[in-house]
Design an enzyme around this catalytic site. Sequence first.
Site, short mmCIF file in Angstrom:
data_model
loop_
_atom_site.label_atom_id
_atom_site.label_comp_id
_atom_site.label_asym_id
_atom_site.label_seq_id
_atom_site.Cartn_x
_atom_site.Cartn_y
_atom_site.Cartn_z
N SER A 176 37.08 39.59 41.11
CA SER A 176 38.31 39.77 41.72
C SER A 176 37.93 38.39 42.97
O SER A 176 39.22 38.01 43.33
CB SER A 176 39.84 40.00 41.37
N GLY A 177 36.77 38.90 43.61
CA GLY A 177 36.76 38.57 44.41
C GLY A 177 36.53 39.93 45.31
O GLY A 177 36.02 40.64 46.52
N GLY A 178 37.28 41.13 45.38
CA GLY A 178 37.55 42.09 45.97
C GLY A 178 36.36 43.39 46.23
O GLY A 178 36.04 43.19 47.41
N PHE A 179 35.74 43.30 45.77
CA PHE A 179 34.47 43.79 45.89
C PHE A 179 33.87 43.04 46.85
O PHE A 179 32.98 44.16 47.55
CB PHE A 179 34.00 44.07 44.66
N ASP A 211 41.81 44.00 42.85
CA ASP A 211 41.48 45.12 44.05
C ASP A 211 40.88 46.03 45.08
O ASP A 211 40.27 44.27 46.01
CB ASP A 211 41.92 46.19 42.71
N GLN A 244 41.23 52.84 39.48
CA GLN A 244 41.00 53.24 41.03
C GLN A 244 41.04 54.97 40.21
O GLN A 244 41.79 55.72 39.56
CB GLN A 244 41.51 52.89 41.91
N GLY A 302 35.21 51.13 40.56
CA GLY A 302 35.20 51.83 41.48
C GLY A 302 33.88 53.64 41.36
O GLY A 302 34.01 54.52 41.83
N ASP A 320 28.14 44.75 32.92
CA ASP A 320 27.75 43.53 33.48
C ASP A 320 26.99 44.36 34.30
O ASP A 320 27.12 45.52 34.88
CB ASP A 320 28.98 42.69 34.26
N HIS A 357 12.94 37.73 29.19
CA HIS A 357 12.30 39.70 28.36
C HIS A 357 13.92 40.84 28.52
O HIS A 357 14.10 40.97 28.13
CB HIS A 357 10.88 39.95 28.81
#
Length: 376
Positions: free
Chosen positions: A94-97, A147, A190, A217, A267, A336
């Site tokens: 979302s870009g929030g982090f 978020d 969260q 979070g 991820d 690898h």
Amino acid sequence: MTDRFSFTLHATDGKARTGTIHTPRGEIRTPAFMPVGTAATVKAMLPESVRATGADILLGNTYHLMLRPTAERIARLGGLHRFMNWDRPILTDSGGFQVMSLAALRKLTEEGVRFSSHIDGSKHMLSPERSMEIQKLLGSDIVMCFDECPALPATEEVVAQSMRLSMRWAQRSRDAFGDRPGHALFGIQQGGVTEDLRGESAEALKAIGFDGYAVGGLAVGEGQETMFSVLDYAPGMLPADKPRYLMGVGKPDDIVGAVQRGIDMMDCVLPSRSGRTGQAWTRRGQVNIKNARHMDDPRPLDEACTCPACRSYSRAYLHHVFRAGEIIASMLLTWHNLHYYHELMEGLRGAIRAGTLDAFVADFHAQRAAGDIAPL
């Protein structure tokens, strides 16, 4: 192929699950690891090479793409899939982090976050509505709610306020996302490391209704033991018939532990970032190719691995090209690492299907405990 987004659960072993996420752009086998293509590229890899490692889906970064080359430009050029030559599913965060972690100058309000670009200092406003607009312009298949994620440790009061703000933003994200057949919107749980707050967050998200649910979070400095203690209960608070995504995880043993606790998607930048810094992940643990012990070693990184780095190149060669600063070092080590990660995911899926996950995990830990092959 399907024109809808859906999730089918195939088998469980304890809390662990294996299934398939169906999207118009292809199926995602779960548990799934998503390589991170921050700026519309998995660094040092061609998209077809990433696919060859076993990746079904990539992650793109809303914050970075919004700043450069801009979501509007990507939309004019046909969307993110065409732009980066990846025709399979893409999830965008979302870009929030990144606003929290990268932007030194930021002002957080109920509306959203005003911040200065880390590239050129230009001013931007990111809100739930703007995040949904950017992700629609990018054309991603799985969209994440906007978020706020406080860094841990934080007081319970700070975590509670942040979580409740994120839940209000989750409702606004849902409203702004609208009806987009074939595209999915995931909510983000969260609540830090507090079970009651995690429960409150899960109930708020379920009341809004999402196509999938993330555990957010975590992996923000709390340590593996604390993360696992939260994962012992947090995934079970989320709907069992929807995918569960643990954001930003992690090392191979983090992944195995998360899958054991009911996580379907993960991820992390680690396999690609490690590759560029001379770290290789193998079934026998981590290998630091910079070390002088590899200088005269004609053996592969991992003799059981079928990736190009292990099939065709020696430790001595990888040590040489890394020390010489040659680009091929990043390419081969990243290939690898991604191959190893996806081989691990395939092994986990097979063990869950066979009902042999405990034995698989015991073998995984035993091989790592044995350590790297002895020097020549």
